[in-house]
Design a protein around this motif. Structure first.
Motif, PDB file in Angstrom:
ATOM      1  N   GLY A 504      -6.467  10.997   4.728  1.00  0.00           N
ATOM      2  CA  GLY A 504      -6.681   9.591   5.036  1.00  0.00           C
ATOM      3  C   GLY A 504      -6.488   8.700   3.827  1.00  0.00           C
ATOM      4  O   GLY A 504      -5.774   9.032   2.884  1.00  0.00           O
ATOM      5  N   GLY A 505      -7.145   7.565   3.842  1.00  0.00           N
ATOM      6  CA  GLY A 505      -7.005   6.620   2.745  1.00  0.00           C
ATOM      7  C   GLY A 505      -6.403   5.314   3.214  1.00  0.00           C
ATOM      8  O   GLY A 505      -5.756   5.248   4.247  1.00  0.00           O
ATOM      9  N   SER A 506      -6.599   4.275   2.421  1.00  0.00           N
ATOM     10  CA  SER A 506      -6.114   2.943   2.788  1.00  0.00           C
ATOM     11  C   SER A 506      -4.725   2.708   2.226  1.00  0.00           C
ATOM     12  O   SER A 506      -4.410   3.146   1.118  1.00  0.00           O
ATOM     13  CB  SER A 506      -7.064   1.873   2.248  1.00  0.00           C
ATOM     14  N   PRO A 507      -3.875   2.020   2.962  1.00  0.00           N
ATOM     15  CA  PRO A 507      -2.543   1.725   2.459  1.00  0.00           C
ATOM     16  C   PRO A 507      -2.597   0.778   1.268  1.00  0.00           C
ATOM     17  O   PRO A 507      -3.537  -0.018   1.124  1.00  0.00           O
ATOM     18  CB  PRO A 507      -1.850   1.064   3.656  1.00  0.00           C
ATOM     19  N   GLY A 508      -1.598   0.874   0.395  1.00  0.00           N
ATOM     20  CA  GLY A 508      -1.513  -0.013  -0.757  1.00  0.00           C
ATOM     21  C   GLY A 508      -2.486   0.313  -1.859  1.00  0.00           C
ATOM     22  O   GLY A 508      -2.706  -0.484  -2.762  1.00  0.00           O
ATOM     23  N   THR A 509      -3.110   1.499  -1.829  1.00  0.00           N
ATOM     24  CA  THR A 509      -4.061   1.903  -2.870  1.00  0.00           C
ATOM     25  C   THR A 509      -3.622   3.234  -3.458  1.00  0.00           C
ATOM     26  O   THR A 509      -2.768   3.928  -2.917  1.00  0.00           O
ATOM     27  CB  THR A 509      -5.478   2.057  -2.298  1.00  0.00           C
ATOM     28  N   TRP A 510      -4.276   3.587  -4.559  1.00  0.00           N
ATOM     29  CA  TRP A 510      -4.020   4.900  -5.160  1.00  0.00           C
ATOM     30  C   TRP A 510      -4.944   5.922  -4.493  1.00  0.00           C
ATOM     31  O   TRP A 510      -5.797   6.533  -5.120  1.00  0.00           O
ATOM     32  CB  TRP A 510      -4.250   4.858  -6.666  1.00  0.00           C
ATOM     33  N   ALA A 511      -4.771   6.085  -3.194  1.00  0.00           N
ATOM     34  CA  ALA A 511      -5.614   7.017  -2.447  1.00  0.00           C
ATOM     35  C   ALA A 511      -5.313   8.447  -2.875  1.00  0.00           C
ATOM     36  O   ALA A 511      -4.175   8.800  -3.138  1.00  0.00           O
ATOM     37  CB  ALA A 511      -5.360   6.856  -0.949  1.00  0.00           C
ATOM     38  N   GLN A 512      -6.352   9.252  -2.929  1.00  0.00           N
ATOM     39  CA  GLN A 512      -6.213  10.622  -3.426  1.00  0.00           C
ATOM     40  C   GLN A 512      -6.261  11.590  -2.248  1.00  0.00           C
ATOM     41  O   GLN A 512      -7.281  12.210  -1.998  1.00  0.00           O
ATOM     42  CB  GLN A 512      -7.311  10.924  -4.443  1.00  0.00           C
ATOM     43  N   THR A 513      -5.174  11.709  -1.510  1.00  0.00           N
ATOM     44  CA  THR A 513      -5.167  12.525  -0.295  1.00  0.00           C
ATOM     45  C   THR A 513      -3.920  13.388  -0.231  1.00  0.00           C
ATOM     46  O   THR A 513      -2.830  12.951  -0.602  1.00  0.00           O
ATOM     47  CB  THR A 513      -5.239  11.639   0.964  1.00  0.00           C
ATOM     48  N   PRO A 514      -4.059  14.614   0.289  1.00  0.00           N
ATOM     49  CA  PRO A 514      -2.911  15.531   0.368  1.00  0.00           C
ATOM     50  C   PRO A 514      -2.150  15.368   1.671  1.00  0.00           C
ATOM     51  O   PRO A 514      -2.626  14.773   2.630  1.00  0.00           O
ATOM     52  CB  PRO A 514      -3.588  16.906   0.313  1.00  0.00           C
TER      53      PRO A 514
END
Length: 553
Positions: A504-514
């Motif tokens: 998951g994670g939010s768009p436009g961010t440095w999300a840390q997801t595989p």
């Protein structure tokens, strides 16, 4: 001396040739517009995943789905049985369900009123009379033209499966036919008609399955056999010079997980092993094969989706001996950015890998191409995807220009989707379709539909690409592809196993997801991992599979 196979009864239509899609199919002309006629994978009357014909009414109150099948010649001195499965899946029940036939050369005649009917239907009732999500086998008969009774056949009506036997739950509503029909003295042909009609809403959904016309001469499957899914049994026979006969073809073979479906014996290899054919009756043994390579790994740092493993299928003739069945492993997804003590989120030199090849009986399927990682200027494979059975896709961390997807191999799979420039990755190619290019959502390409396990499954779906600017990454391609990172993405289903969901994670961010992993033994490609370095690993590709089958009776 060869072994020959004779179908029980005289099945007139080959619904086994249906393919997923919209509109008409071979032998079945659509009723209504193309969008109202969809062939989709759903649950059949026995709980398996199979292709069914689904009506999707537009709400215009006209023709809403179903078919007019091709005309076939008949013997008007014989009894014929017509049948089809029907199910209402929607809560609404608008329109009318029609089940009928027609006579060529001369119209058919109602047996209880001796009146010609040129537009005959056994049934024209509201779908609302059908229990939602219950499959019904609907049966009608046409008697020889010499039939003098006023009675319908006792099997005519609506049937449901049950234990230990099926049950006739109610009769046909007789519509304009009265009950059953008989051929006219000059009738020479007929065809199968199944419709959804006159629906004023766009929500009612009917599904149809296994339309049949059988000559009732003692060799046809019984209604109970249809209800128990034993309708396609074959009788094998061979005549010797001395007049003896062989009732069953005997095959002695071992290897893999063995199952039997109807006339087929299936050997499934989830990992590398051997197949041993010891003996068989006849002068040859023809086997069908399905060979699926491992899917490619997904990239990291706005990684591209991995390509699905190449898929090949066909038939060949083999003799006694031992054969190695090689099953390719899935490619490794690119490791996260903090791996090996290199903290910069796009400055390291380890990328995703290609899936392993699978081979059997002299044929080889090529592993899926890897998805690209990170900025195009870095090495070894950053920005640039790998070629394979199905092509991998470029990453989204670009120099601002687009990049093409990796190439697939003709006859095995398709290219990966292209990258659309800065922050737009692509979806991995599938064995049945090109991966999506990413100015839209970078979905993995669909896998190839093959029915080797007695039901239809997709194989070799591409992995979804990761997102950054878009609300979500790409969905995994049907056939086991893994989902791309960012937002809510899902692994590809309609396969023997479902690909892993993207992180998951939010768009436009440095999300840390595989990225999600491709499903085991599907050849699904791995999904692309997200932008930042801590947990942005690309998904691993799914391992391949080898399946062979032959007629053993």
């Amino acid at each position: 001396m060869s072994i020959q196979f004779k179908k029980q009864g005289s099945l007139a239509y080959s619904y086994d040739t249906w393919t997923a899609g919209a509109g008409s199919a071979t032998g079945f002309g659509q009723n209504g517009n193309t969008g109202e006629n969809q062939r989709v994978v759903d649950t059949d009357p026995w709980g398996n995943q199979s292709l069914v014909w689904e009506t999707r009414a537009s709400g215009d109150g006209g023709a809403d789905g179903g078919w007019n099948a091709d005309s076939i010649g008949i013997d008007n001195t014989k009894l014929y049985r017509f049948s089809v499965w029907v199910r209402r899946t929607s809560s609404t029940g608008g329109g009318t369900f029609y089940f009928g036939t027609a006579g060529g050369g001369q119209c058919v005649i109602g047996v209880n009123n001796n009146t010609e009917q040129c537009n005959p239907y056994w049934n024209c009732s509201s779908p609302g009379s059908l229990t939602q999500n219950q499959w019904y086998l609907v049966v009608g008969h046409v008697f020889p033209y010499t039939y003098t009774s006023l009675d319908a056949h006792p099997d005519t009506g609506f049937w449901v499966t049950g234990q230990p036997t099926g049950t006739k739950v109610f009769g046909i509503n007789q519509c304009n036919l009265g009950n059953d029909a008989k051929w006219g003295p000059s009738t020479t042909s007929t065809y199968h008609r199944t419709y959804h009609y006159y629906c004023g809403d766009s929500t009612t959904r009917l599904q149809f399955f296994q339309p049949r016309i059988d000559l009732v001469d003692g060799s046809q499957p019984t209604v109970q056999a249809l209800l128990e899914n034993k309708q396609n049994s074959l009788k094998s026979y061979s005549v010797f010079p001395e007049g003896g006969s062989l009732t069953h073809q005997r095959v002695v073979a071992n290897g893999g997980t063995i199952t039997e479906v109807g006339e087929w014996r299936i050997h499934r290899f989830n990992s590398t092993a051997t197949f041993s054919l010891t003996s068989y009756k006849g002068d040859k043994l023809e086997v069908d094969y399905l060979i699926v390579a491992g899917g490619g790994g997904g990239g990291m740092d706005m990684g591209g989706g991995g390509g699905g493993g190449g898929v090949i299928s066909g038939s060949t003739v083999i003799g006694p001996g031992t054969y190695t069945m090689t099953v390719g492993g899935g490619g490794t997804g690119a490791p996260a950015g903090s791996t090996n003590g290199q903290p910069a989120y796009h400055q390291f030199t380890i990328g995703a890998t290609q899936g392993g090849n699978s081979s059997a009986l002299g044929y080889t399927a090529t592993g899926g191409g890897y998805g690209a990682s990170s900025y195009y200027g870095y090495t070894p494979n950053y920005g640039y995807p790998g070629n394979g059975g199905c092509g991998g896709a470029p990453s989204g961390y670009s120099d601002g220009s687009g990049r093409s997807g990796g190439t697939g191999i003709s006859g095995q799979g398709y290219n990966g989707g292209g990258g659309g420039g800065q922050y737009y990755s692509g979806g991995g190619g599938g064995a049945g379709a090109v991966g999506a290019s990413s100015t839209g959502y970078p979905n993995g390409g669909a896998g190839k539909l093959v029915t080797f396990l007695g039901r239809p499954f997709y194989w070799g779906g591409g992995g979804g690409g990761a997102s950054y600017s878009l609300p979500t990454g790409g969905q995994g391609g049907i056939g086991g592809g893994g989902g791309g990172a960012i937002g809510t993405t899902y692994g590809g289903g309609s396969a023997i196993a479902i690909g892993g969901n993207g992180g998951g994670g939010s768009p436009g961010t440095w999300a840390q997801t595989p990225g999600g992993n491709g499903a085991t033994n599907t050849g699904g490609g791995g999904g692309g991992g997200s932008h930042y370095n801590s947990n942005n690993k690309g998904g691993d590709g799914g391992s391949g599979i080898v399946i062979i089958r032959y007629k053993f009776k």
